[in-house]
Motif scaffolding. Structure first.
Motif, mmCIF file in Angstrom:
data_model
loop_
_atom_site.group_PDB
_atom_site.id
_atom_site.type_symbol
_atom_site.label_atom_id
_atom_site.label_comp_id
_atom_site.label_asym_id
_atom_site.label_seq_id
_atom_site.Cartn_x
_atom_site.Cartn_y
_atom_site.Cartn_z
ATOM 1 N N MET A 78 30.351 -12.567 -84.837
ATOM 2 C CA MET A 78 30.118 -13.459 -83.795
ATOM 3 C C MET A 78 28.822 -14.119 -83.843
ATOM 4 O O MET A 78 27.882 -13.729 -84.397
ATOM 5 N N PRO A 79 28.833 -15.453 -83.472
ATOM 6 C CA PRO A 79 27.503 -16.314 -83.543
ATOM 7 C C PRO A 79 26.405 -15.691 -82.848
ATOM 8 O O PRO A 79 26.428 -15.085 -81.882
ATOM 9 N N GLU A 80 25.462 -16.477 -83.001
ATOM 10 C CA GLU A 80 23.698 -15.871 -82.612
ATOM 11 C C GLU A 80 23.730 -16.617 -81.014
ATOM 12 O O GLU A 80 23.504 -15.800 -80.051
ATOM 13 N N ASP A 81 23.953 -17.852 -80.993
ATOM 14 C CA ASP A 81 23.915 -18.279 -79.891
ATOM 15 C C ASP A 81 24.657 -18.003 -78.506
ATOM 16 O O ASP A 81 25.887 -17.866 -78.838
ATOM 17 N N ARG A 136 26.146 -19.222 -75.953
ATOM 18 C CA ARG A 136 27.349 -20.326 -75.610
ATOM 19 C C ARG A 136 28.177 -20.148 -76.883
ATOM 20 O O ARG A 136 29.427 -20.316 -76.469
ATOM 21 N N GLU A 137 27.932 -20.202 -77.876
ATOM 22 C CA GLU A 137 28.805 -20.277 -79.227
ATOM 23 C C GLU A 137 29.454 -18.900 -79.487
ATOM 24 O O GLU A 137 30.907 -18.840 -79.462
ATOM 25 N N ARG A 138 28.791 -17.780 -78.894
ATOM 26 C CA ARG A 138 29.441 -16.464 -78.667
ATOM 27 C C ARG A 138 30.645 -16.546 -77.637
ATOM 28 O O ARG A 138 31.671 -16.121 -78.064
ATOM 29 N N GLU A 139 30.312 -17.183 -76.520
ATOM 30 C CA GLU A 139 31.276 -17.066 -75.624
ATOM 31 C C GLU A 139 32.482 -18.050 -75.984
ATOM 32 O O GLU A 139 33.608 -17.737 -75.668
ATOM 33 N N GLU A 140 32.301 -19.089 -76.556
ATOM 34 C CA GLU A 140 33.266 -19.990 -77.156
ATOM 35 C C GLU A 140 33.873 -19.324 -78.227
ATOM 36 O O GLU A 140 35.173 -19.559 -78.114
ATOM 37 N N ALA A 141 33.441 -18.632 -79.018
ATOM 38 C CA ALA A 141 34.203 -18.167 -80.011
ATOM 39 C C ALA A 141 35.215 -16.925 -79.212
ATOM 40 O O ALA A 141 36.380 -16.705 -79.649
ATOM 41 N N ALA A 142 34.534 -16.278 -78.399
ATOM 42 C CA ALA A 142 35.479 -15.180 -77.695
ATOM 43 C C ALA A 142 36.458 -16.061 -77.015
ATOM 44 O O ALA A 142 37.692 -15.535 -76.970
ATOM 45 N N ARG A 143 36.291 -16.909 -76.385
ATOM 46 C CA ARG A 143 37.383 -17.736 -75.724
ATOM 47 C C ARG A 143 38.419 -18.144 -76.721
ATOM 48 O O ARG A 143 39.709 -18.174 -76.542
ATOM 49 N N GLN A 144 38.182 -18.819 -77.894
ATOM 50 C CA GLN A 144 38.921 -19.110 -79.083
ATOM 51 C C GLN A 144 39.797 -17.901 -79.265
ATOM 52 O O GLN A 144 41.157 -18.049 -79.643
ATOM 53 N N ALA A 199 32.340 -8.373 -80.071
ATOM 54 C CA ALA A 199 31.760 -9.074 -78.643
ATOM 55 C C ALA A 199 31.233 -7.951 -77.607
ATOM 56 O O ALA A 199 31.529 -6.941 -77.738
ATOM 57 N N GLU A 200 30.076 -8.179 -77.163
ATOM 58 C CA GLU A 200 29.558 -7.473 -76.050
ATOM 59 C C GLU A 200 30.544 -7.262 -74.838
ATOM 60 O O GLU A 200 31.056 -8.114 -74.501
ATOM 61 N N PRO A 201 30.435 -5.892 -74.516
ATOM 62 C CA PRO A 201 31.076 -5.899 -73.377
ATOM 63 C C PRO A 201 31.008 -6.747 -72.295
ATOM 64 O O PRO A 201 32.018 -7.087 -71.482
ATOM 65 N N GLU A 202 29.758 -7.276 -71.730
ATOM 66 C CA GLU A 202 29.634 -7.842 -70.562
ATOM 67 C C GLU A 202 30.400 -9.635 -70.706
ATOM 68 O O GLU A 202 30.935 -10.018 -70.236
ATOM 69 N N LEU A 203 30.302 -9.977 -72.208
ATOM 70 C CA LEU A 203 30.776 -11.106 -72.747
ATOM 71 C C LEU A 203 32.379 -10.915 -72.307
ATOM 72 O O LEU A 203 32.971 -12.056 -72.021
ATOM 73 N N VAL A 204 32.860 -9.661 -72.889
ATOM 74 C CA VAL A 204 34.357 -9.577 -72.714
ATOM 75 C C VAL A 204 34.899 -9.669 -71.471
ATOM 76 O O VAL A 204 35.777 -10.425 -71.266
ATOM 77 N N ARG A 262 33.326 -11.079 -68.860
ATOM 78 C CA ARG A 262 33.346 -12.567 -68.410
ATOM 79 C C ARG A 262 34.314 -13.335 -68.753
ATOM 80 O O ARG A 262 34.819 -14.038 -67.784
ATOM 81 N N VAL A 263 34.447 -13.292 -70.098
ATOM 82 C CA VAL A 263 35.754 -14.363 -70.425
ATOM 83 C C VAL A 263 36.968 -13.852 -69.958
ATOM 84 O O VAL A 263 37.825 -14.593 -69.620
ATOM 85 N N LEU A 264 37.288 -12.628 -69.896
ATOM 86 C CA LEU A 264 38.652 -12.191 -69.504
ATOM 87 C C LEU A 264 38.768 -12.339 -68.120
ATOM 88 O O LEU A 264 39.831 -12.748 -67.483
ATOM 89 N N ASP A 265 37.683 -12.054 -67.334
ATOM 90 C CA ASP A 265 37.712 -12.481 -65.728
ATOM 91 C C ASP A 265 38.084 -14.099 -65.823
ATOM 92 O O ASP A 265 38.857 -14.311 -64.650
ATOM 93 N N ARG A 266 37.476 -14.714 -66.260
ATOM 94 C CA ARG A 266 37.707 -16.293 -66.096
ATOM 95 C C ARG A 266 39.236 -16.514 -66.577
ATOM 96 O O ARG A 266 39.723 -17.288 -65.671
ATOM 97 N N PHE A 267 39.831 -16.084 -67.351
ATOM 98 C CA PHE A 267 41.328 -16.263 -68.051
ATOM 99 C C PHE A 267 42.173 -15.642 -66.793
ATOM 100 O O PHE A 267 43.170 -16.103 -66.549
#
Length: 171
Positions: free
Chosen positions: A1-4, A6-14, A39-44, A46-51
């Motif tokens: 996963m990227p450092e930034d 926003r990039e991590r979130e975009e990578a997870a969405r992809q 991917a960090e659990p919080e990111l996971v 957040r992304v899946l909640d949005r989906f």
């Protein structure tokens, strides 16, 4: 996963979008895929909640589609489909609601179709004499085993095999 972030979130969405492009997935399957990508659990979450908010991830809809496809396409039993849904991380109550679409008679008919298709074009094994009984027992064991691998219980399996062999005897 990227450092930034926003990039991590975009990578997870992809990752999620690619998985969904291949076919329906349960939330738990997507969680596992993102965890594999570290991917960090919080990111996971957040992304899946949005989906889920936009109805691209919906375990109830996933379970309904899965039940229909596995019952019709593979002629699996309720028990086998339930096990698959559990393996895919679908909640037990959600799975049971989807499995309610399979009536016991539908399940029996699917088992009958499976056995009939296996016996199509084959004569019923003779039941007279020791060699005939041995051959009939062998055919019965194989057919019951095939149904067992598809999740059908032994009582239903033996009953269906007996019925089909009796039909062949009459033909």
């Amino acid at each position: 996963m990227p450092e930034d972030p926003r990039e991590r979130e975009e990578a997870a969405r992809q990752v999620v979008l690619r998985q969904l492009a291949m076919g329906p997935r349960s939330r738990r399957q997507l969680e596992r895929k993102l965890a594999d990508r570290e991917a960090e659990p919080e990111l996971v979450e957040r992304v899946l909640d949005r989906f889920e908010e936009v109805s691209l991830v919906d375990d109830a809809a996933f379970a309904e589609v899965w039940v229909r496809s596995r019952a019709r396409g593979k002629r699996l039993s309720r028990r086998a489909i339930s096990r698959e849904l559990h393996d895919k991380g679908v909640d037990r109550d959600v799975a049971e609601e989807a499995l309610a679409a399979i009536e016991p008679e539908d399940e029996r008919q699917a088992a009958l179709e499976l056995v009939r298709s296996k016996m199509r074009g084959r004569p019923a094994p003779a039941a007279d004499g020791p060699e005939g009984r041995a051959e009939r027992d062998k055919v019965t064991r194989r057919l019951v085993g095939m149904l067992g691998r598809k999740g059908y219980g032994p009582g239903l399996a033996f009953g269906v095999v007996k019925e089909v062999l009796a039909e062949l005897d009459e033909a």
